[in-house]
Design a protein around this motif. Structure first.
Motif, PDB file in Angstrom:
ATOM      1  N   ASN A  40      -4.960  16.460   2.437  1.00 16.71           N
ATOM      2  CA  ASN A  40      -4.048  16.748   1.331  1.00 16.71           C
ATOM      3  C   ASN A  40      -4.320  18.117   0.721  1.00 16.71           C
ATOM      4  O   ASN A  40      -3.413  18.762   0.187  1.00 16.71           O
ATOM      5  N   ALA A  41      -5.567  18.557   0.789  1.00 15.01           N
ATOM      6  CA  ALA A  41      -5.932  19.846   0.201  1.00 15.01           C
ATOM      7  C   ALA A  41      -5.252  21.009   0.913  1.00 15.01           C
ATOM      8  O   ALA A  41      -5.112  22.097   0.342  1.00 15.01           O
ATOM      9  N   THR A  42      -4.808  20.784   2.143  1.00 16.09           N
ATOM     10  CA  THR A  42      -4.121  21.834   2.899  1.00 16.09           C
ATOM     11  C   THR A  42      -2.723  21.378   3.312  1.00 16.09           C
ATOM     12  O   THR A  42      -2.169  21.885   4.292  1.00 16.09           O
ATOM     13  N   SER A  43      -2.161  20.412   2.594  1.00 11.93           N
ATOM     14  CA  SER A  43      -0.835  19.895   2.955  1.00 11.93           C
ATOM     15  C   SER A  43       0.204  20.996   2.849  1.00 11.93           C
ATOM     16  O   SER A  43       0.097  21.909   2.029  1.00 11.93           O
ATOM     17  N   GLY A  44       1.212  20.901   3.688  1.00 13.31           N
ATOM     18  CA  GLY A  44       2.268  21.906   3.710  1.00 13.31           C
ATOM     19  C   GLY A  44       2.011  23.026   4.692  1.00 13.31           C
ATOM     20  O   GLY A  44       2.862  23.885   4.895  1.00 13.31           O
ATOM     21  N   THR A  45       0.829  23.034   5.299  1.00 12.75           N
ATOM     22  CA  THR A  45       0.518  24.026   6.322  1.00 12.75           C
ATOM     23  C   THR A  45       0.119  23.306   7.606  1.00 12.75           C
ATOM     24  O   THR A  45      -0.372  22.184   7.577  1.00 12.75           O
ATOM     25  N   HIS A  46       0.339  23.986   8.728  1.00 16.55           N
ATOM     26  CA  HIS A  46       0.026  23.373  10.020  1.00 16.55           C
ATOM     27  C   HIS A  46      -1.473  23.365  10.259  1.00 16.55           C
ATOM     28  O   HIS A  46      -2.139  24.393  10.182  1.00 16.55           O
ATOM     29  N   HIS A  47      -2.030  22.190  10.512  1.00 16.91           N
ATOM     30  CA  HIS A  47      -3.425  22.050  10.893  1.00 16.91           C
ATOM     31  C   HIS A  47      -3.489  21.080  12.064  1.00 16.91           C
ATOM     32  O   HIS A  47      -2.869  20.023  12.035  1.00 16.91           O
TER      33      HIS A  47
ATOM     34  N   SER B 295       7.369  21.480  24.790  1.00 21.97           N
ATOM     35  CA  SER B 295       6.316  22.337  25.339  1.00 21.97           C
ATOM     36  C   SER B 295       4.973  22.153  24.626  1.00 21.97           C
ATOM     37  O   SER B 295       3.979  22.769  25.027  1.00 21.97           O
ATOM     38  N   THR B 296       4.925  21.300  23.610  1.00 23.59           N
ATOM     39  CA  THR B 296       3.677  21.074  22.881  1.00 23.59           C
ATOM     40  C   THR B 296       2.659  20.415  23.794  1.00 23.59           C
ATOM     41  O   THR B 296       2.922  19.381  24.411  1.00 23.59           O
ATOM     42  N   LEU B 297       1.486  21.011  23.900  1.00 24.50           N
ATOM     43  CA  LEU B 297       0.422  20.449  24.726  1.00 24.50           C
ATOM     44  C   LEU B 297      -0.276  19.310  23.986  1.00 24.50           C
ATOM     45  O   LEU B 297      -0.331  19.286  22.758  1.00 24.50           O
ATOM     46  N   LEU B 298      -0.833  18.385  24.751  1.00 23.50           N
ATOM     47  CA  LEU B 298      -1.609  17.304  24.152  1.00 23.50           C
ATOM     48  C   LEU B 298      -2.709  17.874  23.258  1.00 23.50           C
ATOM     49  O   LEU B 298      -2.959  17.362  22.159  1.00 23.50           O
ATOM     50  N   SER B 299      -3.361  18.925  23.711  1.00 28.93           N
ATOM     51  CA  SER B 299      -4.464  19.528  22.949  1.00 28.93           C
ATOM     52  C   SER B 299      -4.004  20.141  21.641  1.00 28.93           C
ATOM     53  O   SER B 299      -4.830  20.407  20.754  1.00 28.93           O
TER      54      SER B 299
ATOM     55  N   GLN C  86       0.513   9.323   7.651  1.00 20.96           N
ATOM     56  CA  GLN C  86       1.554  10.314   7.393  1.00 20.96           C
ATOM     57  C   GLN C  86       0.979  11.723   7.334  1.00 20.96           C
ATOM     58  O   GLN C  86       1.587  12.681   7.830  1.00 20.96           O
ATOM     59  N   ASP C  87      -0.216  11.883   6.763  1.00 17.48           N
ATOM     60  CA  ASP C  87      -0.837  13.204   6.709  1.00 17.48           C
ATOM     61  C   ASP C  87      -1.123  13.737   8.107  1.00 17.48           C
ATOM     62  O   ASP C  87      -0.946  14.931   8.368  1.00 17.48           O
ATOM     63  N   ILE C  88      -1.592  12.874   8.996  1.00 19.18           N
ATOM     64  CA  ILE C  88      -1.873  13.315  10.368  1.00 19.18           C
ATOM     65  C   ILE C  88      -0.574  13.712  11.074  1.00 19.18           C
ATOM     66  O   ILE C  88      -0.498  14.749  11.735  1.00 19.18           O
ATOM     67  N   ILE C  89       0.452  12.897  10.900  1.00 17.69           N
ATOM     68  CA  ILE C  89       1.751  13.216  11.495  1.00 17.69           C
ATOM     69  C   ILE C  89       2.266  14.551  10.970  1.00 17.69           C
ATOM     70  O   ILE C  89       2.712  15.426  11.743  1.00 17.69           O
ATOM     71  N   ASN C  90       2.208  14.736   9.664  1.00 20.14           N
ATOM     72  CA  ASN C  90       2.777  15.939   9.034  1.00 20.14           C
ATOM     73  C   ASN C  90       2.028  17.215   9.395  1.00 20.14           C
ATOM     74  O   ASN C  90       2.570  18.306   9.198  1.00 20.14           O
ATOM     75  N   SER C  91       0.812  17.081   9.898  1.00 18.17           N
ATOM     76  CA  SER C  91       0.044  18.288  10.220  1.00 18.17           C
ATOM     77  C   SER C  91       0.525  18.955  11.501  1.00 18.17           C
ATOM     78  O   SER C  91       0.141  20.097  11.789  1.00 18.17           O
ATOM     79  N   ASN C  92       1.366  18.270  12.278  1.00 16.96           N
ATOM     80  CA  ASN C  92       1.858  18.829  13.532  1.00 16.96           C
ATOM     81  C   ASN C  92       2.873  19.936  13.282  1.00 16.96           C
ATOM     82  O   ASN C  92       3.716  19.830  12.388  1.00 16.96           O
ATOM     83  N   ALA C  93       2.797  20.991  14.082  1.00 18.30           N
ATOM     84  CA  ALA C  93       3.785  22.055  14.005  1.00 18.30           C
ATOM     85  C   ALA C  93       5.151  21.500  14.373  1.00 18.30           C
ATOM     86  O   ALA C  93       5.283  20.816  15.391  1.00 18.30           O
ATOM     87  N   GLY C  94       6.141  21.757  13.544  1.00 20.71           N
ATOM     88  CA  GLY C  94       7.478  21.287  13.828  1.00 20.71           C
ATOM     89  C   GLY C  94       7.729  19.869  13.398  1.00 20.71           C
ATOM     90  O   GLY C  94       8.775  19.283  13.716  1.00 20.71           O
ATOM     91  N   SER C  95       6.785  19.276  12.645  1.00 22.83           N
ATOM     92  CA  SER C  95       6.949  17.881  12.235  1.00 22.83           C
ATOM     93  C   SER C  95       7.935  17.732  11.090  1.00 22.83           C
ATOM     94  O   SER C  95       8.318  16.628  10.732  1.00 22.83           O
ATOM     95  N   GLY C  96       8.295  18.845  10.460  1.00 23.17           N
ATOM     96  CA  GLY C  96       9.226  18.759   9.333  1.00 23.17           C
ATOM     97  C   GLY C  96       8.544  18.609   8.005  1.00 23.17           C
ATOM     98  O   GLY C  96       9.179  18.382   6.990  1.00 23.17           O
ATOM     99  N   SER C  97       7.187  18.732   7.994  1.00 23.69           N
ATOM    100  CA  SER C  97       6.446  18.593   6.729  1.00 23.69           C
ATOM    101  C   SER C  97       6.657  19.806   5.849  1.00 23.69           C
ATOM    102  O   SER C  97       6.993  20.883   6.296  1.00 23.69           O
TER     103      SER C  97
END
Length: 356
Positions: A322-329, A57-61, A345-356
């Protein structure tokens, strides 16, 4: 006796200073092998199925997608034209999910171009075939493909349509903000050319915010480019949920693309940063220039004065993330030249549900 001690003390300090000076003179700008930038053909990252962790259900936006600017410009043109070192297949295997495909015509067929520099890669047999093979093997993934007319072609829209119409992996939905579940296993064309046929999502979309401040007159314009990039990262993180953000980290003109990405004095992955000519500390010429930004590192310090080195947009963007790593952005679609494993990897990890 006291005077003798003072003389000895001064002599010792002078000797120590001369020793330090000798070391400082011999020390170049420090090598900067950063995970934000890579000029190598492989970057040591395998991220073939990372979108599988995201909800249908994740939108492109709502997504953050690592992309490459002028994705196929790695063959001809030298430092002035090269924007990538990984080929298209390696980009996808390394987690890239947004391509920037620039086309012109050669011998009656569409091929990749960067400006006038033909890259010797065919749109159908190299670009689409590479995307098709990847999606066949990794059906949870989606590839966004901006298609742009780089060199004037008389029947450009018709040629593009003929190739896309024959490709079963091309997304044919009508939504400009589709859910991931609807575009898994699909090429989503971002249509940056005029046509009577809808080939995908229009690039000039009212619900899209695009930062592409790409022209640098000289190396010192890098600070202005970074301000544009940083502002768009912030906008994507806090802006309307239904708006799609696009951020080009790339730049050229009076600077080489590798320099804008890395700040390096030469293209190599671990090359030294280029010195700005400014200093900080006791001798502070940096403070008098708006182009000498706090993000630029101090290097080669001696007796309270440090040289200031450039730092590229890839590196600064990764540091900001990296300054906000561990949170969804949400960062939107981030197009870069010569991306390193850390930035991707930082861009990938910023997704909600990415497992970061």
């Amino acid at each position: 006796m006291i005077g003798a001690r003072r003389v000895a003390s001064r002599a010792a300090l002078l000797a120590a200073a001369l020793t330090c000076l000798a070391g400082a003179v011999a020390t170049p700008a420090l090598a900067d092998q950063t995970p934000g930038y890579s000029h190598d053909g492989t970057i040591g990252l395998t991220a073939t199925d990372w979108m599988a962790r995201l909800s249908d259900s994740t939108l492109l936006s709502e997504m953050s997608l690592p992309g490459t600017h002028d994705s196929g410009s790695s063959v001809f043109g030298g430092d002035i034209a090269f924007t990538q070192s990984m080929n298209l297949a390696t980009q996808l295997n390394s987690g890239i999910r947004a391509w920037d495909i620039r086309l012109g015509e050669y011998s009656g067929r569409l091929e990749l171009y960067h400006g006038i520099a033909r890259q010797g890669q065919d749109f159908q047999n190299d670009v689409l075939a590479t995307a098709d093979a990847f999606l066949q093997a990794h059906p949870t993934e989606s590839i966004l493909m901006r298609v742009k007319e780089e060199q004037t072609v008389t029947d450009f829209a018709d040629q593009v349509h003929s190739y896309l119409a024959a490709d079963p992996h091309v997304y044919r939905g009508s939504s400009d903000d589709p859910q991931l579940g609807d575009i898994r296993g699909k090429i989503v064309v971002l249509q940056d050319f005029s046509s009577s046929t809808r080939e995908g999502i229009p690039w000039n979309n009212s619900d899209w915010s695009v930062q592409d401040n790409y022209t640098l007159s000289n190396n010192w314009d890098l600070a202005n480019k970074w301000h544009s990039v940083a502002a768009q990262l912030d906008a994507a993180s806090s802006g309307p949920a239904t708006e799609t953000y696009v951020n080009f980290l790339s730049g050229s003109g009076g600077s080489f693309p590798y320099f804008v990405a890395s700040g390096h004095s030469s293209p190599g992955t671990g090359a030294p940063d280029l010195l700005t000519g400014w200093t900080r500390g006791i001798i502070n010429s940096c403070g008098g220039s708006s182009s000498c930004i706090p993000e630029y590192p101090s290097v080669n310090c001696f007796l309270g004065t440090c040289s200031v080195a450039f730092q590229g947009t890839n590196v600064l963007a990764m540091q900001k993330m990296n300054a906000t790593s561990g949170t969804h952005h949400r960062y939107g679609i981030v197009y870069s030249d010569f991306p390193g494993a850390g930035l991707i990897q930082d861009i990938i990890n910023s997704n909600a549900g990415s497992g970061s």
